[in-house]
Design an enzyme around this catalytic site. Sequence first.
Site, short mmCIF file in Angstrom:
data_model
loop_
_atom_site.label_atom_id
_atom_site.label_comp_id
_atom_site.label_asym_id
_atom_site.label_seq_id
_atom_site.Cartn_x
_atom_site.Cartn_y
_atom_site.Cartn_z
N ARG A 104 1.49 11.19 -8.62
CA ARG A 104 0.89 11.27 -7.29
C ARG A 104 1.77 10.59 -6.22
NH1 ARG A 104 -5.02 12.26 -7.26
NH2 ARG A 104 -5.62 12.82 -9.39
N GLY A 136 0.81 -1.21 0.00
CA GLY A 136 0.00 0.00 0.00
C GLY A 136 0.84 1.26 0.00
N ASP A 178 -1.67 -5.50 14.29
CA ASP A 178 -2.40 -5.19 15.51
C ASP A 178 -3.37 -6.33 15.81
OD1 ASP A 178 -5.24 -4.47 14.59
OD2 ASP A 178 -4.06 -3.05 13.43
N ARG A 227 6.73 -2.33 12.25
CA ARG A 227 6.01 -2.74 11.04
C ARG A 227 6.97 -2.84 9.86
NH1 ARG A 227 -0.09 -0.44 10.82
NH2 ARG A 227 -0.52 -0.39 13.04
#
Length: 244
Positions: free
Chosen positions: A44, A21, A209, A226
């Site tokens: 972007r 992501g 989590d 992470r």
Amino acid sequence: MPTPHNTAELEEIAKTVIMPGDPLRAKYIAENFLENYKLVNEVRSMYAYTGNYKNQKVTIMASGMGMPSMGIYSYELYKFYNVENIIRIGSCGGYSPNLKLFDIILSEQVYSESNFALSANNENCHLVESSIKLNNIIEKTSQVINIPVTRGTTVCTECFDLYMSNLQETFNRIPRDLKPIASEMEAFALFYIAKMLKKNASCLMSVVDTNVNSNLPKSNATSEERQNGLNNMIKLALESTLNL
């Protein structure tokens, strides 16, 4: 052959794409795992890198967060760049008390309350499967390199779990027979676009989590943990491309 969101030329995108992501995670993977890599898109700031992993051409491209963003990038890759396989790699919240931080999940099917399928294809669909072929390759690879995965049904939400006003009510609306083991925010769009276009899609997730269900211990990974803890998942995805 640019699209509105991708300036790469057709030959600059590999047949297999690994999609984190986070654009910076795409950069991290390219810098630490690929050879002779090239930045082929930065529209972007959604970075895409193509290079070699053990002489296998592969593209690493970010999807952004959420189903709309994943839907755009996966559609363009499949439709306009002739991509055959997309392996999403990302983080998830654990729904099973048997899961620990950084356990790796391989989604077999994903459920979503969203109307993504209705918007994309006028189909009232809320459950879609991943590629059996691709999943089997990933699982066999995991056994060879001794990086275990847990297979199961996952949930794709439109809101970050930890920000929901009442997660338990959301959880209670999930059909009981599905027994989901984790949740994330992109896989439904990826799997559905792959289904529409007759392509292959899988999703690997690392548990970051485990407080998304009242039955689980409250434990969250820091951003640094992470980043470092996802290397096994990255390696598994890359090694799997060698068997495609």
